[in-house]
Design an enzyme around this catalytic site. Structure first.
Site, PDB file in Angstrom:
ATOM      1  N   GLU A 144       3.529  -3.253   8.986  1.00 14.36           N
ATOM      2  CA  GLU A 144       4.884  -2.848   9.911  1.00 14.36           C
ATOM      3  C   GLU A 144       5.249  -1.587  10.063  1.00 14.36           C
ATOM      4  OE1 GLU A 144       7.969  -5.260  10.411  1.00 14.36           O
ATOM      5  OE2 GLU A 144       7.403  -7.393   9.646  1.00 14.36           O
ATOM      6  N   LYS A 150       7.700   1.463   9.515  1.00  7.36           N
ATOM      7  CA  LYS A 150       9.132   1.275   8.620  1.00  7.36           C
ATOM      8  C   LYS A 150       9.687   2.379   9.806  1.00  7.36           C
ATOM      9  CE  LYS A 150      11.138   2.711   4.405  1.00  7.36           C
ATOM     10  NZ  LYS A 150      12.335   3.220   4.935  1.00  7.36           N
ATOM     11  N   ARG A 155      19.620   0.037   9.579  1.00  8.50           N
ATOM     12  CA  ARG A 155      19.320  -1.202  10.134  1.00  8.50           C
ATOM     13  C   ARG A 155      20.478  -1.767  10.397  1.00  8.50           C
ATOM     14  NH1 ARG A 155      17.147  -4.305   4.477  1.00  8.50           N
ATOM     15  NH2 ARG A 155      16.672  -6.496   5.322  1.00  8.50           N
ATOM     16  N   ARG A 191      23.980  -1.871   6.944  1.00  7.75           N
ATOM     17  CA  ARG A 191      22.777  -2.559   5.712  1.00  7.75           C
ATOM     18  C   ARG A 191      24.031  -3.018   4.702  1.00  7.75           C
ATOM     19  NH1 ARG A 191      21.057  -0.408   0.877  1.00  7.75           N
ATOM     20  NH2 ARG A 191      18.974  -0.245   0.707  1.00  7.75           N
ATOM     21  N   GLU A 226      15.993  -2.831  12.828  1.00  7.89           N
ATOM     22  CA  GLU A 226      16.450  -1.339  12.704  1.00  7.89           C
ATOM     23  C   GLU A 226      16.326  -0.815  14.221  1.00  7.89           C
ATOM     24  OE1 GLU A 226      15.931  -0.516   9.586  1.00  7.89           O
ATOM     25  OE2 GLU A 226      16.288   1.792   9.787  1.00  7.89           O
ATOM     26  N   PHE A 278      12.778  -7.635  13.260  1.00 13.83           N
ATOM     27  CA  PHE A 278      11.646  -7.055  12.702  1.00 13.83           C
ATOM     28  C   PHE A 278      11.607  -8.588  11.662  1.00 13.83           C
ATOM     29  CE2 PHE A 278      14.313  -4.264   9.737  1.00 13.83           C
ATOM     30  CZ  PHE A 278      14.483  -4.795   9.113  1.00 13.83           C
ATOM     31  N   LYS A 321       7.263  -0.377   0.366  1.00 16.16           N
ATOM     32  CA  LYS A 321       7.227   0.332   1.545  1.00 16.16           C
ATOM     33  C   LYS A 321       6.276   1.753   1.337  1.00 16.16           C
ATOM     34  CE  LYS A 321      11.110   1.821  -1.170  1.00 16.16           C
ATOM     35  NZ  LYS A 321      12.735   2.605  -1.052  1.00 16.16           N
TER      36      LYS A 321
END
Ligand code: ATP
Length: 588
Positions: free
Chosen positions: A250, A252, A257, A272, A302, A342, A425
């Protein structure tokens, strides 16, 4: 339970210097605590009255607290001010003033934990106009019945300066020793905490109902879930290999977040760090009401700032405008956002966290109505490293930081509160050898000289050792700070100043000033080296040596969205070091 019993423990905890001793003391304290009030004892020990996500803070400034001291002690303003200046701590100043007051108050009944908690709760609940005056009144009433030692901690709690060094994880350890009785149940404690983010609630459930009670805890709309986090690798091939040859990749997105809780029309947004940030995003609330087709849902997205004219994504910093308390509506107009969803963790009574990602994604797709402001994260299933690589470059071209590549299959659940290899990531590499930035916690500072006289010359930075729950130094950083940063830093760090090295900090370097580990900064360096001074990764590569970042620089990014425990871990630093060695070997 008498508040003086708690105070006795606080004094003991303050006097010790290691994490293990601290846990042992906590076990002792919690064993003595009646189960009905264990949550209150836990919150007070952390310097809170509610878990942080509730968003009700005590919020008493030192100045106001000193007024309450004056009222309760009968001392003059001058005396109080003098004590405060001399001792540099509102708690110690209060203790001294109250020790001097007249005899009459000695006949007052002893304070219980409930007395203190309920007064503090009233203080926290007072908001709005005229509330400051009421807070002072309640506080001075409480101080009037307190012993001087008790007053010291009451004052520290209300001013947000408890600083015992106890954190949620320390409490969790103590609870699992006390009520779990073994390694097998540790996971239950963690899961209960990870899906409720409320350590007081976990403590009370464990104390009243034991492990069976913990098993019954369910995800609830309104109570944030601790976020799942990603590990990092530096190439598409490595990632695919690690994930068994296939993945869901996906984009980033580079935004903030958000964990969004929806029940009918009621929408709550957590950051977050699981702070309630709903008031900063009235537009997001509207978007979710309109375009998330579910009665009850907990989703993650996000939130990205966009250029209103082109729809292009803007850098993360643009969201800072939303942090202003006033004029949110202006910021909403000037700095619009787009949501990229997501994950879906909960849907109409169904806990999805233990379902594989394919299932979560399907469910997510079924409830999101896409518009130009509401999107699903762009994602592909792939098992081809070339395709993954291409997708990565496409993401960068479109203004993203890279990819979050996710494991697929039965095992690919949502692991709340964990950083693991289910999500990896892949970020753009920087010019220097060190492939990625790290987020480190400020634990100390060094006086500046010459041009930097009066401010800091450098900061001592630490990574988080998750296993030991301590912060281990990894570099001293003096570069990358602008004049504005240098001016701002002493002010930002002032509230965290402590007279000695923090109990949960490990470093072979002696700083001029020590801080409670709180502020997280993004740092980039040239490489990771072995160091006899720094304590991160101590002994892991070589006995008697830790790891350090060479030529560290501040990137300019204050990670206010991160709690100290969210900083880069010492394991990650070690991993980065090993990867670097591998690269050198390959190049040779
Ligand atoms: P970083 O410092 O690299 O932003 P972090 O420490 O804040 O990372 P990580 O777990 O390392 O958090 O990286 C995952 C972060 O990437 C998430 O917290 C989330 O904010 C962001 N993100 C952006 N797009 C996605 C996505 N599609 N799936 C998951 N996370 C995403």
């Amino acid at each position: 339970m008498l508040f003086s019993e708690l105070v006795e423990f606080y004094e003991k905890i303050e006097a010790i210097s290691g994490r293990i001793e601290m846990t042992n003391l906590l076990v002792e304290l919690l064993r003595k605590t009646p189960p009905e009030i264990i949550d209150k004892v836990v919150y007070l020990t952390l310097g809170e009255v509610y878990p942080p996500f509730v968003g009700l803070e005590l919020g008493v400034a030192d100045r106001l607290a000193l007024r309450a001291v004056k009222l309760a002690s009968g001392a003059s303003e001058k005396e109080v001010d003098q004590a405060y200046k001399q001792l540099g701590d509102v708690g110690l100043a209060g203790e001294r003033m109250l020790a001097k007051r007249s005899q009459a108050t000695l006949f007052v009944q002893e304070l219980t934990v409930e007395d203190v908690y309920s007064a503090l709760e009233r203080i926290a609940r007072e908001t709005g106009e005229g509330s400051m005056e009421t807070k002072v009144q309640i506080l001075s009433g409480l101080l009037a019945s307190a012993q001087p030692r008790e007053a010291k901690y009451i004052l520290r709690i209300v001013t947000g300066k408890m600083r015992l060094g106890v954190a949620d994880m320390t409490i969790l350890d103590a609870l699992s020793i006390l009520y779990g009785g073994g390694k097998e149940t540790r996971e239950l404690f963690e899961r209960a905490y990870n899906i409720t983010s409320d350590i007081g609630f976990v403590a009370k459930t464990a104390a009243l109902e034991g492990v069976e009670g913990l098993k019954k805890i369910r995800i609830t709309v309104g109570r944030p879930i601790r976020p799942m986090l990603a590990e990092r690798l530096s190439s598409a091939e490595e990632i695919l290999q690690k994930l068994g040859g296939k993945c869901l990749a996906e984009y980033k997105y580079d935004g903030e977040r958000q964990q969004i809780h929806k029940r009918a029309d009621e929408v709550v947004i957590f950051s977050r760090r699981l702070e309630n940030i709903t008031s900063q995003y009235p537009d997001v609330v509207e978007l979710v009401r309109k375009h998330v087709k579910a009665d009850e849902a907990i989703l993650e997205c996000e939130c990205v700032a966009i250029d209103p004219d082109t729809g292009d994504m803007l850098p993360f910093q643009e969201l800072m405008h939303r942090k202003r308390k006033h004029d949110v509506h202006k910021a909403v107009e000037q700095y619009p956002v787009r949501l990229h969803f997501f994950d879906l963790l909960y849907h109409n009574g169904r806990d999805l966290t233990l379902e594989p990602i394919e299932e979560r994604r399907r469910a997510l797709e079924s409830i999101i109505e896409e518009t130009d402001r509401v999107k699903l994260s762009r994602a592909i299933f792939t098992s081809d490293p070339r395709e993954l690589e291409k997708f990565f470059h496409e993401a960068i071209e479109n203004g993203c930081e890279g990819l979050v590549v996710k494991a697929v299959g039965e095992e690919a659940i949502y692991r709340a509160g964990a950083r693991g290899w289910l999500w990896i990531k892949l970020k753009r590499s920087y010019k220097s050898e060190m492939m990625d930035t790290v987020d480190l916690v400020v634990v100390g500072a060094f006086h500046g000289r010459g041009k930097r006289g009066g401010t800091y010359g450098a900061l001592l930075m630490a990574a988080y050792n998750k296993e030991k729950d301590v912060f281990q130094s990894v570099c001293k950083v003096g570069s990358g700070f602008t004049d504005e940063d240098l001016q701002k830093l002493p002010e930002m760090l002032e509230p965290y100043k402590i007279p000695h090295k923090h109990a949960r900090v490990e470093s072979g370097m002696e700083a001029d000033i020590w801080f409670e580990p709180r502020l997280v900064l993004e740092i980039i360096g040239d490489e990771i080296t072995i160091s006899p001074i720094h304590r991160a990764g101590w002994g892991a590569v070589k006995e008697g040596f830790g790891l350090a970042i060479r030529f560290p620089r501040f990137t300019g990014r204050y990670r206010l969205d991160k709690a100290p425990e969210d900083a880069t871990t010492t394991d990650e630093i070690l991993e980065m070091y090993r990867r670097q060695l591998k690269k050198i070997a390959e190049a040779a």
